[in-house]
Design a protein around this motif. Structure first.
Motif, PDB file in Angstrom:
ATOM      1  N   ILE A  14       0.875  -1.182   0.076  1.00  0.00           N
ATOM      2  CA  ILE A  14      -0.061   0.107   0.049  1.00  0.00           C
ATOM      3  C   ILE A  14       0.916   1.171  -0.149  1.00  0.00           C
ATOM      4  O   ILE A  14       1.949   1.630   0.748  1.00  0.00           O
ATOM      5  CB  ILE A  14      -0.999   0.142   1.216  1.00  0.00           C
ATOM      6  N   VAL A  70       4.004  -0.961   3.479  1.00  0.00           N
ATOM      7  CA  VAL A  70       3.301   0.373   3.418  1.00  0.00           C
ATOM      8  C   VAL A  70       4.150   1.463   3.375  1.00  0.00           C
ATOM      9  O   VAL A  70       4.850   1.803   4.218  1.00  0.00           O
ATOM     10  CB  VAL A  70       2.106   0.318   4.568  1.00  0.00           C
ATOM     11  N   ASN A 105      -4.451   1.050   5.624  1.00  0.00           N
ATOM     12  CA  ASN A 105      -3.750  -0.145   6.171  1.00  0.00           C
ATOM     13  C   ASN A 105      -4.270  -0.368   7.743  1.00  0.00           C
ATOM     14  O   ASN A 105      -4.221  -1.539   8.095  1.00  0.00           O
ATOM     15  CB  ASN A 105      -2.290   0.262   6.565  1.00  0.00           C
ATOM     16  N   TYR A 115      -6.764  -2.813   5.899  1.00  0.00           N
ATOM     17  CA  TYR A 115      -6.344  -3.922   5.051  1.00  0.00           C
ATOM     18  C   TYR A 115      -4.727  -4.233   5.567  1.00  0.00           C
ATOM     19  O   TYR A 115      -4.263  -3.415   5.209  1.00  0.00           O
ATOM     20  CB  TYR A 115      -6.377  -3.584   3.745  1.00  0.00           C
ATOM     21  N   PRO A 116      -4.787  -5.538   6.094  1.00  0.00           N
ATOM     22  CA  PRO A 116      -3.364  -5.551   6.895  1.00  0.00           C
ATOM     23  C   PRO A 116      -2.197  -5.929   5.879  1.00  0.00           C
ATOM     24  O   PRO A 116      -1.700  -6.694   5.998  1.00  0.00           O
ATOM     25  CB  PRO A 116      -3.724  -6.639   7.853  1.00  0.00           C
ATOM     26  N   ALA A 117      -1.922  -5.077   4.815  1.00  0.00           N
ATOM     27  CA  ALA A 117      -0.810  -5.167   4.001  1.00  0.00           C
ATOM     28  C   ALA A 117       0.488  -5.163   4.759  1.00  0.00           C
ATOM     29  O   ALA A 117       0.301  -4.280   5.736  1.00  0.00           O
ATOM     30  CB  ALA A 117      -0.635  -4.237   3.101  1.00  0.00           C
ATOM     31  N   ASP A 118       1.513  -5.595   4.433  1.00  0.00           N
ATOM     32  CA  ASP A 118       2.878  -5.613   5.352  1.00  0.00           C
ATOM     33  C   ASP A 118       3.723  -4.694   4.703  1.00  0.00           C
ATOM     34  O   ASP A 118       4.968  -4.380   5.484  1.00  0.00           O
ATOM     35  CB  ASP A 118       3.557  -6.963   5.341  1.00  0.00           C
ATOM     36  N   SER A 139      -1.456  -1.305  11.473  1.00  0.00           N
ATOM     37  CA  SER A 139      -0.798   0.177  11.070  1.00  0.00           C
ATOM     38  C   SER A 139      -0.162   0.570  12.643  1.00  0.00           C
ATOM     39  O   SER A 139       0.738   1.105  12.559  1.00  0.00           O
ATOM     40  CB  SER A 139      -1.405   1.115  10.486  1.00  0.00           C
TER      41      SER A 139
END
Lengths: 338, 745, 163
Positions: free
Chosen positions: B306, B337, B329, B332-335, B395
């Protein structure tokens, strides 16, 4: 917002006499004049109120089969009048697509023809504007011009005329009856408004101190096949970006006579008889309306924010032609249907 | 023994009858004797200075009493701090009439006071101001090279700046199976509440003032006026029980307040100053913002990368900031960012919180980007969001205090009939119209602040609760009454909530969806304290009717204290007052949030919106034909007024997506569509079937009431859902908002 | 230009406002809206824009809804004006006023008097056969709080009651 004198006219001749002084203006419904006065765009010295003139307040049938609309009849009264609903439904629909119920109750038929443009810069006394302050320049040309003209504009002004009602009146070939210090005369609707040219301060060809007394509608109201389509930035209470009034006389599946007028695209209600002539004897199809649209828009040119209106107008002419075949399908506010 | 609860019941607004009969009075409507009218003159230039002012024509107008401008105004302080208000961002606040410097178009440069409104307006138009003009920069796009980090201050504490990077975005984005990059833009927007700003100042003598102000904070206006004019707080009373909408515009004192007070003090008369609609475009607004998103996902629909950047306008004197990029974030738990938020100072007035500030801007880009990725992945947009559902806020690495977003998705989708959505464009038609479905998530951070209230029980059996808080239409008056009534077990008729007056306990400004949580918790705390006091009085009443009962052994209901185990023991509260020699019992209580506790959690309200649009295929006319918003915002105090809050938010969403924008002319350096004719907010004909669902959610962390607030959450998911629905209908993605007629041709 | 305010003169204006005869002496530049609010103390009629672009100032004049901000008071000499204060009182609400409360058809309340006057006049004129028509005919009254659907629901409820 300056102080002004106020006089209630007791007779037509009295009104014409009373207005003849510098800064004298006629007051009808006031919906545009009072707004312009508050913004300091017009500075009337005296308002002559016409609302007591009952002779200008009726809708009557004419011997030639037409109908006369008194200049002081309100827009709403006109739109809901049985004669208009029955014989000039295009006019009714068009009026009802303009402004709001409240404004239409006050606004008069005569005043509708005399509305000033809604150009942002015209409406801001602190901005240059050739229409408001001749010679000061036109910031719309290189500024925000979404509302502005794609036809008939000039180097000095690209403003549009905001009326809906007048689009129908243009299509119907109405005639405007006026009175003034030099007596009475009748002006063909197409000759009433004018293009800006190098004198954008003049919206129309009304003489000084002349006033509109009536609008005469010819007998043919195109009451079987008609439609008004108004495209704008919200579904109601907004001026047209593009509007189309269409009236068709159809016989044996062929167009005998067509009328197409556009609003929101020029300094006048835009009508081109050559395009209408092209439709004569043709079938009412999308392809034929497209041909007419191309003729009408052949000379169109746009600016940064309004070039889309050329294509939009083309599509609106086609759609409205088809909508005219099915008047019952039409929706409040002259929104697109079908 | 069962206690009647009014909380959760759909009570009608207490002030309803006053509003529908026209008897509710707003700031410009108080009838006072010998009233003078002020009219403001605004700058015709964007930047420069005033060289001279010719007052002669103005003063010659019959009825003109005084002309005020920088050269003849009463003394004003120099220090920034004294101009600060509760919503002041870091920087140097605008000081009306302070000097001859012009910093933005429409800056107030003078005002005229006259015996009538008409004379003041006319005389104001005659004031000749000579300016020395300087070159200005108002164009955001042309000044992107000036982008810089926002200054830090109290505002960035309440509205935090983006967290630092996580993982390696560039690497993950490059490695992603599907990527979407979007550039988004929306122009400035102005709040335009229906009531124009107005202040009626009553000069009470001895330097005392009673001020009827249009504001979202009576305490805020009181402090501001006291500081500016060197008055004691006790001499300045600000009253605002009815406020004709604010939406953030009343969070800062506006210039008509300063002028009304200045003239009243100088002339020792009662003075009203009202803005006109054009002047409503001369102060804070939602900032024009450019956004840039780059999201990447794996084939199976896992969001891995992200990047969200925002570039927003601010003024040359203050750094307004809002939370635009922090939410992607959180949801949506993207790693991997990277988030960035930059300001570009321009010669415009400082932006200001406007309903759902930041969140509505950022989510428009985030949720549109999510839908594009879903489309590329051949995933249903809802399924894509569910696959990336955050059970924990990565986040900030904190748990959510509560989060029923999944249930919002489920209930909203079911009510809407989401399973009927066609994945590709132009599949569903109604005549010439294309039908499209779109959805979006929504999130709004819960803000916690201290609040204070007093509670009094009178000999007449009435409970009076007081706070300086306002009610701009959110339903605060009704909800606070309900909260107080339940605490003492009284019917609503026995409770009087006194508000909208700075003489009551200090309240923060009414914004950020926090009023119910903050003031409601204070009301509850005050009522608890009052109960305690009443209980202790009852304990010592003649004959010790309560015996050795503890507070928890009793219940307050029907205007009495009743012993749980023996309901025949019933002590009417009025008896307690009688025992107190007829004296009312009064308490005051502050409620301070337990920051140590709440800071361990991410606290937010959530929502999901599902929208159907019809788009005329040839003409590009868009209609939102129906929409459902499901909201999880903790305890809903009053479903009737709460529903209206969400409906209102949804209409604002329609407006953001399809209607409103203030047009800035870069050549003239000013806004041009400064009226309600050309600044398009939705009309009745634009608003069709809207539906609201409140998803039950229990939250024991956020505040005493478990209420998250609902003023903003209704706005946030609406606009992106519309944009996504238009894409679903037409296959066209518009990234410049609002989407206008012509954009889809 | 005329020299001063005094040259513009003062006109006697006779109005029947909410069934009560009111006589005013006003310079011509006073609008009906300002006459009601500033001269008669009838502040239920709201000033939302003063330029005919919001509908908050709607009053009923001789059975028709008009915008009082775009009307000079002198123009209405001899007219019958109904403002929100004349539609109903707190003890005796008009059905549309009750419906507004029941449907929560307002939040801040500032557009409400105009919406109600507008709705009452529309219903009395027998207009608005469908929801879409009512939406269109009520579009002259803006609501910034976004109570639009509740407002239309309230009007339809009253319309159905009277059927």
């Amino acid at each position: 917002m300056n102080p002004f004198k106020y006089e209630k006219a007791a007779s037509l001749s009295g009104a014409i006499t009373a207005v003849q002084r510098p800064g004298g203006v006629y007051l009808g419904g006031g919906t545009n004049l009072i707004d312009l006065w508050k913004y300091g765009i017009t500075h009337p010295d005296k308002m002559v109120d016409l609302n007591g003139l009952n002779e200008l307040k009726s809708i009557t049938e004419l011997p030639d089969g037409g109908v006369r609309l008194g200049a002081l009849v309100s827009n709403n009264t006109t739109a809901y009048h049985p004669l208009i609903l029955e014989r000039y439904p295009l006019l009714s629909r068009t009026i009802l697509a303009g402004a709001t119920a409240q404004i239409r109750n006050s606004a008069t038929n005569g005043g509708n023809l005399l509305q000033r443009t809604r150009c942002y810069y015209f409406y801001d006394p602190d901005s240059p504007c050739n229409k408001r302050n001749p010679g000061s320049g036109c910031p719309a040309i290189n500024g925000h011009n979404r509302l502005h003209a794609i036809l008939g504009h000039s180097d000095s002004c690209i403003a549009t005329f905001p009326s809906d009602m007048c689009v129908a009146l243009a299509a119907l070939e109405a005639r405007v009856r006026v009175s003034g210090p030099d007596g009475e005369r009748t002006i063909e609707f197409t000759d009433f408004h004018r293009l800006p040219g190098d004198k954008p301060e003049l919206d129309n060809n009304l003489g000084q101190h002349e006033l509109i007394t009536a609008i005469d509608l010819p007998a043919n109201g195109f009451a079987d096949n008609y439609s008004y389509l108004k495209l704008r930035d919200r579904n109601s209470y907004a001026f047209a970006l593009v509007s189309v009034a269409t009236g068709l006389s159809i016989q044996d599946g062929l167009i005998r006579e067509a009328r197409i007028a556009l609003g929101g695209v020029a300094h006048i209600p835009w009508r081109l008889t050559a395009a209408e002539a092209e439709l004569r004897g043709k079938e009412p199809t999308e392809a034929n309306f497209a041909t007419a649209a191309d003729i009408i828009l052949a000379g169109a040119s746009g600016f940064e924010h309004n070039s889309f209106k050329i294509e939009l107008a083309r599509r609106a002419i086609i759609r409205n032609g088809m909508m005219a075949l099915d008047p019952a399908s039409q929706r409040p506010g002259a929104q697109p249907s079908l | 023994m069962k206690k009647q609860n009014s909380i959760g019941q759909p009570y009608r607004r207490i002030e309803g009858a006053l509003k529908v009969t026209g008897r509710a009075k707003y700031a410009a409507e108080y009838q006072v004797e010998d009233l003078l009218y002020g009219y403001v003159v605004n700058s015709k230039i964007t930047k420069g200075r005033i060289e001279s002012i010719d007052e002669s024509a103005t003063r010659a107008v019959d009825g003109v009493v005084e002309v005020f401008h920088h050269d003849n105004r009463s003394s004003l302080p120099r220090f920034d701090l004294l101009y600060s208000d509760m919503d002041a961002p870091p920087g140097s606040p605008f000081r009306p009439l302070y000097d001859n410097k012009i910093q933005f178009a429409g800056q107030p440069v003078a005002f005229v006071v006259a015996e009538t409104f008409e004379a003041a307006r006319y005389a104001a138009s005659l004031l000749t101001v000579h300016y020395a003009e300087e070159e200005f920069d108002v164009d955001l796009k042309a000044n992107m090279d000036k982008a810089r980090d926002p200054s830090k201050g109290l505002a960035t504490f309440i509205k935090p700046l983006p967290p630092g990077p996580r993982g390696d975005f560039e690497k993950a984005y490059a490695a992603a199976d599907e990527r979407f990059e979007g550039k988004f833009h929306h122009g400035s927007q102005h709040h335009n509440p229906m009531e124009m700003f107005a202040t009626t100042t009553v000069y009470e003598g001895d330097g005392k003032l009673t001020i009827y102000d249009k504001t979202q904070g009576t305490s805020n206006s009181q402090i501001y006026v006291s500081n500016l004019f060197g008055l004691s707080m006790s001499d300045v009373r600000v009253i605002a029980p009815f406020v004709g909408g604010g939406f953030g515009s009343g969070l800062r004192p506006q210039y008509q307040l300063v002028f009304s007070v200045m003239a009243a003090l100088e002339l020792k008369r009662n003075v009203r100053v009202s803005m006109d609609r054009r002047q409503m475009f001369t102060f804070g607004h939602r900032p024009e913002t450019f956004q840039h998103t780059r999201f990447g996902a794996t084939k199976d629909g896992t969001l891995t990368a992200i990047n969200h950047e925002a570039f927003a306008e601010t003024s040359n004197f203050e750094d307004y900031n809002e939370v635009v990029v922090n939410h992607a974030n959180m949801l949506y738990p993207a790693d991997n960012v990277t988030l960035d938020y930059k300001l570009i100072p321009l010669d415009r007035f400082t932006p200001m919180d406007m309903r759902a500030p930041g969140g509505s801007t950022g989510m428009l880009a985030i949720e549109t980007t999510m839908d594009q990725l879903a489309d590329q992945l051949d995933l249903d947009p809802l399924e894509f969001r569910l696959r990336n559902y955050a059970e924990r806020d990565v986040s900030s690495d904190k748990p959510f205090s509560s989060k029923e977003l999944k249930e919002c998705y489920r209930q909203g989708a079911e009510r809407f009939g989401w399973n009927e959505r066609q994945p590709t464009a132009k599949k569903v038609r109604r005549g010439n119209r294309l039908v499209g479905h779109g959805m979006s998530s929504g999130i709004w951070d819960v803000i916690a602040l201290p609040g204070k209230a007093t509670a009094t029980f009178t000999a007449e059996g009435k409970l009076i609760v007081e706070s300086a808080v306002t009610d701009n239409g959110q339903g605060t008056y009704t909800v606070m009454t309900q909260i107080a009534a339940d605490q003492l077990g009284l019917p609503l008729e026995s409770v009087s909530f006194k508000y909208g007056d700075s003489k009551h306990p200090l309240s923060p400004i009414q914004g950020g969806s926090y009023t119910t949580g903050v003031i409601g918790s204070a009301v509850k705390a005050a009522c608890l304290k009052l109960k305690d006091k009443l209980f202790h009085l009852a304990q010592i009443m003649d004959g010790y009717p309560l015996g050795d009962a503890l507070p928890e052994d009793t219940i307050f209901t029907d205007g009495a204290i009743i012993l749980k185990k023996d309901p025949s023991v019933r002590i009417p509260l009025t008896d307690i007052i009688a025992f107190n020699r007829g004296e009312a019992v009064s308490v005051s209580k502050s409620n301070v949030p337990n920051l140590l506790k709440i800071k361990q959690y991410t606290r937010a309200a959530h929502a999901a919106t599902f929208v159907e649009v019809e788009v005329d295929e040839q003409l590009g006319v868009i209609n939102v034909t129906r929409a459902v918003t499901a909201v999880a915002a903790g305890k809903i105090m009053n479903p009737k007024t709460a529903r209206s809050q969400i409906l209102g938010g949804m209409v604002w969403g329609i407006s953001m997506a399809l209607r409103e924008e203030t047009l800035l002319d870069n050549n003239l350096g000013k806004y041009v569509n400064t009226d309600l004719g050309e600044y398009h907010i939705p009309v009745h004909a634009d608003v069709h079937q809207l539906d609201v669902i409140f998803v039950p959610e229990e939250d024991r962390i956020i505040n005493e009431l478990g209420a998250k607030g609902i003023g903003e959450i209704g706005v946030i998911s609406m606009a992106p859902a519309i944009v996504n629905a238009v894409y679903n209908a037409t296959g066209k993605l518009v990234k410049v908002f609002p989407i206008k007629l012509g954009d889809l041709l | 230009m005329i020299k001063g305010i005094s040259e513009a003169g003062v006109h006697e204006v006779n109005l029947v406002v909410n069934d009560e005869h009111r006589q005013l002496h006003l310079p011509p530049w006073v609008t009906l809206l300002d006459a009601l609010r500033n001269h008669l103390g009838l502040t239920g009629t709201k000033k939302g824009c003063d330029h005919g672009q919001c509908g908050a100032c709607t009053v009923i004049c001789d059975d028709e809804r008009i915008l009082s901000c775009l009307t000079l008071a002198t123009m209405k000499d001899g007219s019958n004006i109904t403002t929100i204060e004349g539609i109903g009182s707190e003890d005796e609400l008009h059905p549309l006023q009750s419906a507004f409360i029941e449907h929560d058809a307002f939040q801040c309340g500032y557009c409400t008097p105009g919406q109600i006057c507008s709705g009452v006049a529309m219903l009395a004129a027998g207009r608005g056969d469908t929801r879409e028509e009512i939406q269109d005919l009520m579009s002259g009254n803006l609501c910034r709080c976004g109570a639009n659907t509740n407002i239309i629901d309230a009007i339809i409820a009253v319309k159905n009651q009277s059927k």
